[in-house]
Design an enzyme around this catalytic site. Structure first.
Site, mmCIF file in Angstrom:
data_model
loop_
_atom_site.group_PDB
_atom_site.id
_atom_site.type_symbol
_atom_site.label_atom_id
_atom_site.label_comp_id
_atom_site.label_asym_id
_atom_site.label_seq_id
_atom_site.Cartn_x
_atom_site.Cartn_y
_atom_site.Cartn_z
ATOM 1 N N LYS A 59 -31.408 14.774 -39.794
ATOM 2 C CA LYS A 59 -30.045 15.657 -40.159
ATOM 3 C C LYS A 59 -31.366 17.306 -40.086
ATOM 4 C CE LYS A 59 -25.516 15.835 -40.977
ATOM 5 N NZ LYS A 59 -25.273 15.082 -40.322
HETATM 6 N N1 GLU Z 1 -23.031 15.079 -37.796
HETATM 7 C C1 GLU Z 1 -22.205 13.775 -36.993
HETATM 8 C C2 GLU Z 1 -22.572 13.071 -38.209
HETATM 9 O O1 GLU Z 1 -22.118 12.825 -39.024
HETATM 10 C C3 GLU Z 1 -22.771 13.846 -35.465
HETATM 11 C C4 GLU Z 1 -23.854 13.589 -35.593
HETATM 12 C C5 GLU Z 1 -24.438 13.634 -34.087
HETATM 13 O O2 GLU Z 1 -23.898 13.370 -32.975
HETATM 14 O O3 GLU Z 1 -25.918 12.911 -34.128
HETATM 15 O O4 GLU Z 1 -22.163 12.360 -37.478
#
Ligand code: GLU
Length: 423
Positions: free
Chosen positions: A113
């Site tokens: 992240k």
């Molecule tokens: N931000 C989204 C999540 O928390 C998607 C992450 C992604 O598609 O890599 O799952």
């Protein structure tokens, strides 16, 4: 267990919530539990300084992060958050939840992240572009189509992904669409990606409702957060005949006993930027949101919203976690005692990363699928995931969250164990 020197230890931080969730699954992991310390240690955490030239010529510095929590099962995967409350510790927790989520869905990814502590609403479009490009350059060494693939999260969108893709591509000298997902469709993005997270919440929610004997078409739903996840989830429940009786965002809490007109509310929000002045609803006190009568609650905003005190007051039967980490661990205990079923974030909101996976595969093969094909595959994977976790919870006599962690941690720690340590 060794504590990390760079975490605050705040009992209510997202990282503490994640650690408490891991503790609960350890007794269920048998010998694999010997490897559990790997889950308490992010593999890599990068802090970057982002100097930004503002439109008036002054320079401001912003702090950004990219954390790769675990790469045992594949490249890192996870979004990028632009929000004024972003901290390293929050990004660590969000990256760890991606590790669990990708493993729970059996996607071939680890967890990562990123984020910048910034309020994007205070920047011009040009400033936002420069911020995004400098951040991408700073984290450029650790991301890549085979290493770590960012995507949208709170405060970011397809345009920001386009700038990230372009910046990384310019730096390597070739267009690499697979370096991020959630891009515009005409730039290697996938059909169905924008609505995928909300669709996944709805699909898993309908499955769970059926198991509990709740008739969705007759049900009342409350949604916290009216961004990409909350608004799409509300739209799908509304289209199914459910009454969305309450919607809360950062600006207001709206209530309508007969159900809000969700398409009208969505159009209003798009035109005005918030739901605050929407005319066809009652405005109620924010705290009243938690005590209203409804069967299904969808927290789709930020972490830590369902506290033990709020959990004591809820009158619902089913909670679908559209947000990451909306429920605190002591609230989980209250909900379990009260018989309120929680479809955890790592299952309920995994539709987004699942279609991100489809996007990444399509980019590699340069062959694109129809929206119908995407939605069919998405629904199948989401239904399979909730069914597996439901059965696991019954077999272990535990909550859906702990069952999802059991399924995921068995996959992560088996990979970790078989790969072994190097050097
Ligand atoms: N931000 C989204 C999540 O928390 C998607 C992450 C992604 O598609 O890599 O799952």
């Amino acid at each position: 267990m060794s504590a990390l020197s760079y975490v605050t230890g705040d009992r209510h931080s997202a990282w503490s919530t994640y650690l408490a969730q891991v503790e609960r699954v350890l007794p269920l992991l048998g010998d694999l539990g010997d490897w559990a310390d790997t889950l308490r240690h992010p593999k890599r955490a990068l802090i970057v300084d982002i100097p930004l030239e503002m439109d008036d010529g002054s320079v401001r510095h912003f702090e950004g992060y990219r954390v790769q929590h675990n790469l045992s099962r594949g490249p890192g995967k996870g979004g990028v958050r632009f929000h004024p409350n972003v901290t390293l510790e929050e990004v660590m927790a969000l990256s760890a939840w991606m590790t669990i989520k990708c493993a729970a869905l059996n996607l071939p990814f680890g967890g990562a992240k990123g984020g910048i502590r910034v309020d994007p609403a205070t920047l011009s479009q040009k400033e936002l572009e420069r911020l995004t490009r400098r951040y991408t350059s700073e984290i450029g060494l650790v991301i890549g189509p085979q290493q770590d693939i960012p995507a949208p999260d709170v405060g970011t969108n397809a345009q920001i992904m386009a700038w990230m893709m372009d910046t990384w591509s310019m730096n390597v000298g070739a267009t690499a669409t697979g370096v991020v997902t959630g891009k515009p469709v005409h730039l290697g993005g996938s059909l169905g990606r924008v609505k995928a997270t909300g669709r996944g919440v709805f699909v898993t929610g309908c499955r769970a409702a059926a198991m509990l004997g709740i008739d969705v078409t007759q049900s009342r739903v409350a949604v916290q957060g009216f961004g990409n996840v909350g608004s799409v989830t509300a739209e799908l429940f509304h289209a199914q005949g459910a009454k969305v009786v309450a919607v809360q965002d950062h600006s207001a809490t709206l209530y309508h006993a007969e159900g809000l007109d969700i398409p009208a509310l969505t159009a209003w929000q798009q035109a005005h930027g918030s739901i605050a002045e929407y005319p066809d609803a009652d405005r109620i006190a924010d705290e009243h949101f938690w005590t209203l009568e409804y069967e299904i609650l969808v927290p789709a905003a930020l972490e830590g919203q369902i506290t033990a005190a709020r959990a004591e007051q809820l009158a619902c039967q089913l909670i679908l976690e559209g947000a990451n980490g909306p429920t605190l661990p002591d609230a989980d205990d209250v909900l379990q005692q009260r018989g309120i079923v929680v479809v955890p974030d790592v299952i309920a909101n995994a539709g987004g990363v699942t279609v991100s996976y489809f996007e990444w595969v399509q980019d590699f093969s340069s062959f694109f699928w129809s929206e119908e094909e995407i939605n069919q595959r998405l629904d199948g994977i989401m239904q399979g995931a909730i069914d597996t976790v439901w059965q696991k919870a019954a077999a272990l006599d535990t909550t859906l969250r702990t069952a999802a962690y059991a399924v995921a941690c068995e996959r992560i720690l088996s990979a970790r164990k078989d790969r072994g340590l190097y050097p």
